[in-house]
Write a protein that holds these residues in place. Structure first.
Motif, PDB file in Angstrom:
ATOM      1  N   GLU A  63      26.393  -7.514   1.893  1.00  0.00           N
ATOM      2  CA  GLU A  63      25.186  -7.045   1.230  1.00  0.00           C
ATOM      3  C   GLU A  63      24.383  -8.257   0.761  1.00  0.00           C
ATOM      4  N   VAL A  64      23.114  -8.311   1.132  1.00  0.00           N
ATOM      5  CA  VAL A  64      22.228  -9.406   0.747  1.00  0.00           C
ATOM      6  C   VAL A  64      21.112  -8.815  -0.098  1.00  0.00           C
ATOM      7  N   ARG A  65      20.871  -9.408  -1.248  1.00  0.00           N
ATOM      8  CA  ARG A  65      19.802  -8.944  -2.137  1.00  0.00           C
ATOM      9  C   ARG A  65      18.793 -10.066  -2.340  1.00  0.00           C
ATOM     10  N   TYR A  66      17.532  -9.695  -2.449  1.00  0.00           N
ATOM     11  CA  TYR A  66      16.448 -10.658  -2.634  1.00  0.00           C
ATOM     12  C   TYR A  66      15.803 -10.446  -3.992  1.00  0.00           C
ATOM     13  N   ASP A  67      15.469 -11.523  -4.658  1.00  0.00           N
ATOM     14  CA  ASP A  67      14.708 -11.467  -5.901  1.00  0.00           C
ATOM     15  C   ASP A  67      13.280 -11.880  -5.551  1.00  0.00           C
ATOM     16  N   PHE A  68      12.453 -10.890  -5.189  1.00  0.00           N
ATOM     17  CA  PHE A  68      11.104 -11.177  -4.721  1.00  0.00           C
ATOM     18  C   PHE A  68      10.221 -11.786  -5.809  1.00  0.00           C
ATOM     19  N   SER A  69      10.575 -11.595  -7.060  1.00  0.00           N
ATOM     20  CA  SER A  69       9.759 -12.163  -8.139  1.00  0.00           C
ATOM     21  C   SER A  69       9.822 -13.687  -8.159  1.00  0.00           C
ATOM     22  N   SER A  70      10.839 -14.273  -7.548  1.00  0.00           N
ATOM     23  CA  SER A  70      10.959 -15.740  -7.540  1.00  0.00           C
ATOM     24  C   SER A  70      10.332 -16.381  -6.302  1.00  0.00           C
ATOM     25  N   LEU A  71       9.753 -15.581  -5.407  1.00  0.00           N
ATOM     26  CA  LEU A  71       9.130 -16.108  -4.191  1.00  0.00           C
ATOM     27  C   LEU A  71       7.641 -16.297  -4.422  1.00  0.00           C
ATOM     28  N   GLU A  72       7.202 -17.536  -4.490  1.00  0.00           N
ATOM     29  CA  GLU A  72       5.803 -17.869  -4.768  1.00  0.00           C
ATOM     30  C   GLU A  72       4.959 -17.794  -3.497  1.00  0.00           C
ATOM     31  N   PRO A  73       3.850 -17.057  -3.523  1.00  0.00           N
ATOM     32  CA  PRO A  73       2.957 -17.063  -2.359  1.00  0.00           C
ATOM     33  C   PRO A  73       2.060 -18.296  -2.390  1.00  0.00           C
ATOM     34  N   PRO A  74       1.548 -18.804  -1.323  1.00  0.00           N
ATOM     35  CA  PRO A  74       1.927 -18.450   0.047  1.00  0.00           C
ATOM     36  C   PRO A  74       3.166 -19.253   0.447  1.00  0.00           C
TER      37      PRO A  74
END
Length: 172
Positions: A3-14
């Motif tokens: 199981e792989v989980r992502y913390d999208f809040s820590s991914l800075e765009p772009p």
């Protein structure tokens, strides 16, 4: 089961983020039992007006800078890739959300007398999704690059009504 989980809040765009999960069996000489490579793209959201996505980013010789941004359908925009000066040269490429090269001459020179590569995407060609713009440094020289996108404050929709064409301009 992995199981792989992502913390999208820590991914800075772009940005583009790559992670690898490797599973090993009891015999490490046999190599990994599996590798799961995952790529997550965090495109810059659609905004009104011009926005500097990258500024003065150094790209090593032969390397590329990938920048992702979102666009709306029927909403024109302009993308400009610039170099740090007239002596710095490189190439720019624009890719549509489906990954295909931009339909109107994707590869354009960066640097030289014009300074940068500009892509004008009008409302008829703009599609919803994440576009990718790539700045590529030549094999023998590094490049300092900037990427700027400007979304129109209007959407233009054209529809057909029998033999007539009807245009609708919307202030977003």
């Amino acid at each position: 089961v992995v199981e792989v989980r992502y913390d999208f809040s820590s991914l800075e765009p772009p940005g583009v983020y790559v992670g690898t999960v490797t599973g090993w069996g009891a015999d490490s000489l046999a190599g990994p039992a599996f590798r799961l490579v995952s790529t997550v793209i965090a495109p810059e959201p659609v905004t009104t007006g011009a926005r500097e996505l990258r500024s003065g980013v150094r790209i090593e010789a032969g390397a590329a800078l990938r920048t992702f941004f979102r666009a709306d359908s029927a909403r024109p925009f302009q993308v400009r890739v610039s170099s740090g000066g007239a002596t710095e040269k490189g190439l720019a490429f624009l890719h549509e959300p489906d990954g295909m090269p931009y339909r109107d001459e994707s590869a354009r020179p960066v640097g030289g007398p014009d300074g940068g590569a500009a892509y004008q995407v009008d409302g008829r060609d703009a599609v919803m999704g994440a576009y990718e713009v790539v700045a590529l440094a030549p094999a023998a020289q590094a490049l300092s690059a900037g990427v700027r996108v400007a979304h129109s404050p209007f959407k233009l929709r054209l529809t057909r009504n029998g033999d007539d064409a009807v245009g609708t301009l919307t202030n977003v």
